[in-house]
Design an enzyme around this catalytic site. Sequence first.
Site, PDB file in Angstrom:
ATOM      1  CB  CYS A 267     -33.014  37.103 -70.056  1.00 16.15           C
ATOM      2  SG  CYS A 267     -33.920  35.716 -70.761  1.00 16.15           S
TER       3      CYS A 267
ATOM      4  CD  GLU B  43     -25.408  33.906 -70.973  1.00 22.59           C
ATOM      5  OE1 GLU B  43     -25.888  33.671 -69.857  1.00 22.59           O
ATOM      6  OE2 GLU B  43     -25.896  33.483 -72.032  1.00 22.59           O
TER       7      GLU B  43
ATOM      8  CG  ASP C 127     -30.580  28.645 -57.643  1.00 25.66           C
ATOM      9  OD1 ASP C 127     -29.929  29.103 -58.615  1.00 25.66           O
ATOM     10  OD2 ASP C 127     -31.294  27.632 -57.731  1.00 25.66           O
TER      11      ASP C 127
ATOM     12  CB  CYS D 280     -33.360  31.879 -70.762  1.00 26.86           C
ATOM     13  SG  CYS D 280     -31.965  32.638 -71.599  1.00 26.86           S
TER      14      CYS D 280
ATOM     15  CG  HIS E 232     -30.073  27.164 -63.219  1.00 25.69           C
ATOM     16  ND1 HIS E 232     -28.772  26.825 -63.369  1.00 25.69           N
ATOM     17  CD2 HIS E 232     -30.197  28.346 -63.876  1.00 25.69           C
ATOM     18  CE1 HIS E 232     -28.126  27.739 -64.065  1.00 25.69           C
ATOM     19  NE2 HIS E 232     -28.968  28.679 -64.383  1.00 25.69           N
TER      20      HIS E 232
END
Lengths: 623, 623
Positions: B320, B302, B188, B393, B140
């Site tokens: 999110c 997720e 990433d 988050c 991250h």
Amino acid sequence: MSGFVRGPFVPSTGAQRPLSIDDVEIHGGPFGRWQRVNREHSIPLGIEQMERSGAVPNLRLAAGEGSGAFRGFRFQDSDLYKQLEAVAWEHCRLPDDAYPAFVAESAALLARAQRPDGYLNSHYQVTKPDLIYQELDYSHEMYCAGHLFQAAVAATRAGCGEELLAVARRFADHLVRRFLVEGDDGIDGHPEVETALVELYRLTRERSYLELAGKLIDNRGKGLIAERGMGPLYAQDHLPVREADTAVGHAVRQLYLEAGIVDVYLETGDESLLECSVRRWEDLVAYKTAITGGHGSRHDGEAFGERYELPPDRAYNESCAAIASIHWNWRLLLATGHGRYADLIERTLYNAFAASTSADGTRFFYVNPLQRRADLFEDAYLGRRREWFACACCPPNIMRLVSSLGHYVATTDDEGLSVHQYVPGTIRAGAITLDVETDYPWDGRVRVTVRDTPGGEWTLKLRVPAWSASGDLTPDANGYASIRRAWEPGDTYTFDLDLTPRLVLPHRKIDALRGCAAIERGPLVYCFEQIDQDGDLDDLALTPDTWLRTVEHDLPGAGRTVLIEADAVRLPSASAVPVFGGLPYATASADLQDHTPVTATAVPYYQWDNRDGGLMRVWTPLM
Amino acid sequence: MSGFVRGPFVPSTGAQRPLSIDDVEIHGGPFGRWQRVNREHSIPLGIEQMERSGAVPNLRLAAGEGSGAFRGFRFQDSDLYKQLEAVAWEHCRLPDDAYPAFVAESAALLARAQRPDGYLNSHYQVTKPDLIYQELDYSHEMYCAGHLFQAAVAATRAGCGEELLAVARRFADHLVRRFLVEGDDGIDGHPEVETALVELYRLTRERSYLELAGKLIDNRGKGLIAERGMGPLYAQDHLPVREADTAVGHAVRQLYLEAGIVDVYLETGDESLLECSVRRWEDLVAYKTAITGGHGSRHDGEAFGERYELPPDRAYNESCAAIASIHWNWRLLLATGHGRYADLIERTLYNAFAASTSADGTRFFYVNPLQRRADLFEDAYLGRRREWFACACCPPNIMRLVSSLGHYVATTDDEGLSVHQYVPGTIRAGAITLDVETDYPWDGRVRVTVRDTPGGEWTLKLRVPAWSASGDLTPDANGYASIRRAWEPGDTYTFDLDLTPRLVLPHRKIDALRGCAAIERGPLVYCFEQIDQDGDLDDLALTPDTWLRTVEHDLPGAGRTVLIEADAVRLPSASAVPVFGGLPYATASADLQDHTPVTATAVPYYQWDNRDGGLMRVWTPLM
């Protein structure tokens, strides 16, 4: 007497007494086929994987013999222990010198790896000796110990376990010193050691093993599992076992724990343990059990869901959970004599459990969903069966159960002999020998011939499956038909179980199955695979009066089967369905009237995925 | 001109041009309420959590100022960055000296924590400096950088970002040196930096930022994400972006990546990027979008599920993901001018997004399912809304979107002004000022008054929602009604959107919703909460001709609402349902004829869980 029984579960009390694995010869049928491929393919593959997967090399590191780094999970040792148990029971079933040799070689390595104080766990010894027993909430140290104990019990009962038993006892004594004598209250995040300790007690009569098992069970629900990691509910530490009403958290953990609870009841007579376990069994069966007998509705945490949360596509139904459920149900059956436990064993064996292995015994499912939606799978543990897994808890677990299947067929009590599972073969129980002839589950006819019999009357009890609505047998309150007489050698008793195919509907509160039906025949749940259908599987619908007929068949690669053909309909293509701004929701429903009659062909669920990797569904929409 | 727009997204090209956040004053309605509680409660709570959760202390450690250990996740820095962005947009919307002070204080800390070479990540600097950029598949590091860049862009456009922008540019230049100039091909595991780099380019005109964003996007699907951890599919590294047809893996990752893809298209004109993103949008909307606009069908990872895998109870619908979806749709809307993207923004804003926050702005959902089955939740991220999360988050992400809501209301083009979202307030766009009066979404009447207008003709475009079947407005191919005239100050235009409640049915291939219906009114999805019903919520059923009527109401703790009353039925109790050997499967179905007429009361989904923690369902069985 029970001490001489050669099988995984030999309780001191109970309504029924088990037989030795080698007292039940299985001559054919699915059980026979599973045992053959298990011996020919699965077990050799498993033994090979013990080296390749790191399990044996890790122990060499612990013994100071190898080089390299620890490989795999912290519970990697348990793969070898389950493999040893499978090998031991296979030797018990049908001896071969190679099996004791593997056990002896492994036991010698374990003895060298074991610390002088008895502790044995290659992960902790090699990678973090300072944290031994410090991370019990997820360390699996007692879990691994439990599988070692079970392997040692199996090898001992199979006649090849002396050195392995010595290793196991040294570790068990180490646990007893720390967690019973010295009073450490720790519990393992993964129950398993409880049932194993009780069996080790049954073998050795060392009472401290039983006492430690009881203490570990009593210590659950006291907040000993930290909130870190997956938390208390995941590991059944949210409530004392006598207070919990429903199965929660990681399915395999809950189910092994239940086996241990019934085990402690059987040796101590503590009725509160049986009572709470039966209470959760009734809840589990009513609310959280898939039609295949599978358990665990969630991938997330490999866990039970809420009541009525039973999705077909995302069901987890881990192979290990099916095995643990069979262990638990077998203990309840022997404790109570009630056939409902044998019914669930049968449902689980022929469906959730049997589906875990390819027809040739070389590939395994970890997860056993009731629907395969598409060809794309994100999760390596889904999709097609695989030869092995990074987390390989399932394959050797499957092997140890298949090798010991004879243990689960029949029992005795003071009245006579009870047959729980119908397999062609021979059952020996003391002075009684029976031959069972049947083509079950393909055909419902069963003929029992008394070959040897003692003098005087005794009772032959035959389980009447709950689904056999109109068979020949009339069940008593426990679900068994009793035939009591002074049997003579050569006497036969023949009966038919009702194998009429059944259209089965879900309880209306199971949201994920609303508007669908499944097909069963005898103990078998069926499924539709794409390969057998004309047109898209997901355009198929059944009707409430769908006519079902059976077709004898050989399934390429999967052997004998009976297919079911259903008079179904093919719905209009999905493009005819209204959508709303591109979304799959609309104020008008699809016009389904323009459907086409079609014959849909179903195969036994346990035989799925032996041809291609196409779509599959157990539950099919009803028109 | 675009450089002077004060908002998060200011592209150089596109069919529509955005307005500044402070050019749209929102005077009431749900948007106004959300902005008020966001300012009064959420943002102060978030600022407090920056200290308490470890985000700020971690940066002090990196600056060599604090003591103690690093706390939280490897992406803990990003919480502060999102919080800074929220504060910046809030200052832009309605200035307060406390906001620039917080930005300045944070920027100073970040400057002290930043390495001389520009690298900045407290987790890696404090705990594993030797592994910087060595674990990109899950580190991250660029994800956090991206949130820093967005915060710096926001603060700069809000007039308080000089020092923060300097920190951001130093880090961006560090990334450019390593991953563009020196040719490191790493990407990433969590896309986010791509869209942020493009916005930093838009602000600074430093072309290397755009080039790096393009390279990172082009590098996906080349196998740079290792198989370890969650694997390539989870992080959208399974296929090059131009080849992938469907959204896969971690939902937030996919959706942020799409925003970056459209951003690069808008600055480079590479049509292949727009094309692939639109292709996946159409697939996502048709197959993988909840009725609330929520995305992500699986807790495990997720993640998106398969096509038509849309469970109501176990839907993840991460807050999110709703935010990322709005970002992506906003870019597509401005790129193409097509109202379908504004439609989905509206659906997502009023449902999946708005439900994430309690009515008072003090508690948040991480996961937004469409059904709450029972009171027992194993997962800390389910159940009731919570003040904060270990993985936090969502809350600051929610705050930055609420502060910037004005940005998403209207746009301009060479023809005039387009209104995408109907909120009471004032819209300023160059020489044009409009007043919008409406009680939307409670009432469908909207009155637009032209307060200021340039000379000559211009076009007022009004979005016609796809659900407004019989309103006053006639949409063009893009979904907008156009009124072109030489407007005079004081001119008004009044129209009605059709807010008749709708019974909505799922596509027949959504297995998890079969036999159910949902209720919508205007942009709002409704749900039934147990607290409003007589009898068990799970005994409730609707009928295809269920009569739906609206009731004005004040929901205690949640403010103004419009309830919907439905003529429903209560089914016979579950105990009347046949079971089979204790299992919830039987050959006979429940007799549902013995049902009782009952009035069921539905509330807007976004207002659920503001009273008790009872059962809830969006999708209700149809009789």
